[in-house]
Enzyme design. Sequence first.
Site, short mmCIF file in Angstrom:
data_model
loop_
_atom_site.label_atom_id
_atom_site.label_comp_id
_atom_site.label_asym_id
_atom_site.label_seq_id
_atom_site.Cartn_x
_atom_site.Cartn_y
_atom_site.Cartn_z
N LEU A 9 11.74 -34.73 23.02
CA LEU A 9 11.46 -36.09 23.47
C LEU A 9 11.48 -37.03 22.27
O LEU A 9 10.79 -36.81 21.28
CB LEU A 9 10.10 -36.17 24.16
CG LEU A 9 9.88 -35.20 25.33
CD1 LEU A 9 8.62 -35.59 26.10
CD2 LEU A 9 11.08 -35.16 26.26
N GLY A 12 10.48 -42.79 22.47
CA GLY A 12 9.48 -43.80 22.11
C GLY A 12 10.00 -44.74 21.03
O GLY A 12 10.90 -44.41 20.27
N ARG A 16 4.81 -48.87 15.34
CA ARG A 16 3.89 -48.90 14.19
C ARG A 16 4.57 -48.54 12.87
O ARG A 16 3.96 -48.67 11.81
CB ARG A 16 2.69 -47.97 14.45
CG ARG A 16 1.64 -48.63 15.34
CD ARG A 16 0.50 -47.67 15.61
NE ARG A 16 0.87 -46.68 16.63
CZ ARG A 16 0.20 -45.55 16.84
NH1 ARG A 16 -0.84 -45.25 16.08
NH2 ARG A 16 0.58 -44.72 17.78
N GLY A 80 6.85 -42.33 30.67
CA GLY A 80 5.92 -41.22 30.41
C GLY A 80 6.64 -39.94 30.05
O GLY A 80 7.85 -39.80 30.26
N TYR A 102 9.00 -32.55 20.21
CA TYR A 102 8.94 -34.00 20.03
C TYR A 102 9.69 -34.40 18.77
O TYR A 102 9.50 -33.77 17.70
CB TYR A 102 7.47 -34.44 19.96
CG TYR A 102 6.77 -34.11 21.26
CD1 TYR A 102 6.72 -35.04 22.30
CD2 TYR A 102 6.27 -32.83 21.49
CE1 TYR A 102 6.15 -34.70 23.54
CE2 TYR A 102 5.71 -32.47 22.72
CZ TYR A 102 5.65 -33.42 23.74
OH TYR A 102 5.11 -33.10 24.95
N GLY A 103 10.52 -35.42 18.88
CA GLY A 103 11.34 -35.86 17.75
C GLY A 103 10.52 -36.37 16.59
O GLY A 103 11.02 -36.43 15.46
N LYS A 351 31.97 -37.69 -15.94
CA LYS A 351 32.40 -37.82 -14.53
C LYS A 351 33.74 -37.14 -14.39
O LYS A 351 34.60 -37.32 -15.24
CB LYS A 351 32.53 -39.31 -14.17
CG LYS A 351 32.84 -39.55 -12.72
CD LYS A 351 33.85 -40.68 -12.52
CE LYS A 351 35.26 -40.24 -12.85
NZ LYS A 351 36.29 -41.25 -12.55
N ASN A 386 39.41 -44.53 -19.30
CA ASN A 386 40.13 -43.85 -18.22
C ASN A 386 40.64 -44.81 -17.17
O ASN A 386 41.39 -44.42 -16.29
CB ASN A 386 39.23 -42.79 -17.57
CG ASN A 386 37.96 -43.39 -17.00
OD1 ASN A 386 37.42 -44.35 -17.53
ND2 ASN A 386 37.49 -42.82 -15.91
N SER A 405 33.39 -39.92 -34.72
CA SER A 405 32.50 -40.85 -34.02
C SER A 405 33.18 -42.18 -33.72
O SER A 405 34.09 -42.61 -34.43
CB SER A 405 31.27 -41.12 -34.88
OG SER A 405 30.55 -39.92 -35.02
C1 UD1 Z 1 0.95 -37.11 24.46
C2 UD1 Z 1 0.24 -36.19 25.45
C3 UD1 Z 1 -1.15 -35.87 24.92
C4 UD1 Z 1 -1.05 -35.23 23.55
C5 UD1 Z 1 -0.25 -36.13 22.61
C6 UD1 Z 1 0.02 -35.41 21.32
C7 UD1 Z 1 1.10 -36.80 27.63
C8 UD1 Z 1 0.84 -37.55 28.88
N1 UD1 Z 1 0.15 -36.86 26.72
O1 UD1 Z 1 0.20 -38.30 24.44
O2 UD1 Z 1 -1.81 -34.98 25.79
O3 UD1 Z 1 -2.34 -35.01 23.02
O4 UD1 Z 1 1.03 -36.49 23.18
O5 UD1 Z 1 0.63 -36.31 20.42
O6 UD1 Z 1 2.13 -36.17 27.49
N2 UD1 Z 1 8.09 -40.11 24.95
C9 UD1 Z 1 9.32 -40.29 25.53
N3 UD1 Z 1 9.41 -40.97 26.70
C10 UD1 Z 1 8.31 -41.49 27.31
C11 UD1 Z 1 7.05 -41.30 26.71
C12 UD1 Z 1 6.98 -40.58 25.53
O7 UD1 Z 1 10.34 -39.85 25.02
O8 UD1 Z 1 8.49 -42.10 28.37
C13 UD1 Z 1 8.00 -39.36 23.70
C14 UD1 Z 1 7.58 -40.25 22.54
O9 UD1 Z 1 8.71 -40.70 21.83
C15 UD1 Z 1 6.72 -39.35 21.70
C16 UD1 Z 1 6.17 -38.34 22.68
O10 UD1 Z 1 6.99 -38.40 23.82
O11 UD1 Z 1 7.50 -38.65 20.76
C17 UD1 Z 1 4.71 -38.52 22.99
O12 UD1 Z 1 4.58 -39.77 23.60
P1 UD1 Z 1 3.29 -40.64 23.42
O13 UD1 Z 1 3.40 -41.84 24.25
O14 UD1 Z 1 3.02 -40.81 21.98
O15 UD1 Z 1 2.20 -39.67 24.09
P2 UD1 Z 1 0.68 -39.73 23.86
O16 UD1 Z 1 0.12 -40.77 24.74
O17 UD1 Z 1 0.34 -39.77 22.44
#
Ligand code: UD1
Length: 458
Positions: A9, A12, A16, A80, A102-103, A351, A386, A405
């Site tokens: 994933l 996001g 920040r 989500g 997670y990326g 070089k 060169n 030299s």
């Molecule tokens: C999520 C978990 C939480 C965990 C935490 C750890 C859920 C609902 N919650 O919360 O339990 O403790 O990670 O860090 O999963 N992302 C997407 N698409 C989306 C939403 C998120 O690709 O629609 C990716 C984000 O880029 C990120 C990761 O998922 O890399 C986590 O998303 P984030 O919104 O940070 O989740 P948290 O609310 O921190």
Amino acid sequence: MQQLSVVILAAGQGKRMVSDLPKVLHPLGGRSLLAHVLGAASRLEAAVRVVVYGHGGEAVKTALAGESGVLWVEQAEQLGTGHAVAQALPLLDDAGVTLVLYGDVPLIQPETLQPLVDAARQGQLALLTVELADPAGYGRIIRDDQGRVQRIVEEKDATPSERCLSEINTGILAVATAKLRDWVAGLTNENAQGEYYLTDIIALAARDGVPVEPFTVAEPLEVQGVNDRRQLAALERFHQARQAEILMRNGATLLDPARVDVRGSLSTGQDVVIDVSVVFEGTVRLGNGVKIGPFCVLKNAIIGDDVEILSHCRIEGAEVGAGAQIGPFARLRPDTRLAAGVHIGNFVETKKTTIGPGSKVNHLTYLGDAEVGAEVNVGAGTITCNYDGANKHKTVIEDGAFIGSNSSLVAPVRIGRGATIGAGSSVSRSVPDGSLCLTRAQRKEVANWDRPVKPKKL
Ligand code: UD1
Ligand code: CA
């Protein structure tokens, strides 16, 4: 064996970070965060790696174009983590298992993940958790009184007593793909954030009698996500400390393990000594007995046995033969090849140059597009001219030649075997073997010369 799909994933935004660069492309140890995660997936022998991207998707794809066999799925709107996984599901085969990564969690290790994949292959839902002194912001693991995981509650949905739990969800899980598909299809967004939570599948697994197997990772930084630059810096230090440990285990002495950075891959022979503030970039190989002084940068270089590199050198795209001595303050640029026992001294730049065994270039010299034989002595201040403004030309200096030299060698030019160039010469035609070449102007002398004098002030 059921094949493994890894879904990463990465949709996001990463606000920040305060950056134009998509968060997952920020570098750590010389590679993007996402490249680290893709690398971990490869080491698990994943059959399929799917990246769910959103913000900055094109830039992310372009930056990782070198990774073969990655599938890309867009999540246009971030609804989500459950919704994000749903975008990848059409690409996955129901016969296998899926691991969710997670990326922006770059330091996860294959050794930590393998047991989760194994548990998923045995029909369990494997979940990676960690105990945190400060669990604020994370999803909490809710267990029953026999310690079995029942569900995950997000911070924003948790009761005050649930918020006191210190075991949190890292987000990483593995499960049979067919189950994942069923459960994700059943998710709703009826929660405090109006999101489709991937974490809700835990309760669905418990409901369906699928055992939820928690695995706890001991080192929180391994599962730490990067949300801002402070976290990025903390993970960079952790990663570097780990690299330093590997180097020491393999027989390298680090005068200060906290002051060596490896931004790529470094292999070392034994009895290597690395002084403080040395940076390695790209792929670097050091032979046995190599010594590197303080404040050096080595990038894509192969350094032979017993080479000594004194302080403040920059070595890039170069191959250095056994027993050579480099620096201090030397700059070896790409396509430099030095044979055994070569000496390169202070303020010398090379070089696209090869230098034969035992040759010395000790001070204040530029050698570009040059082929230097064995046992050649290049005096201080020698320059290969060169470049004519349009083209590069070659200088050949044959074995045993001696360059006085402050000489300019105007390429294309050849200095013959054993030839001598007198100091201060500008050589634009080739010099035969064994001869002396001098291009100095004749000396004039005026005896008893009356130097002009200023009139004396009264
Ligand atoms: C999520 C978990 C939480 C965990 C935490 C750890 C859920 C609902 N919650 O919360 O339990 O403790 O990670 O860090 O999963 N992302 C997407 N698409 C989306 C939403 C998120 O690709 O629609 C990716 C984000 O880029 C990120 C990761 O998922 O890399 C986590 O998303 P984030 O919104 O940070 O989740 P948290 O609310 O921190
Ligand atoms: Ca988060």
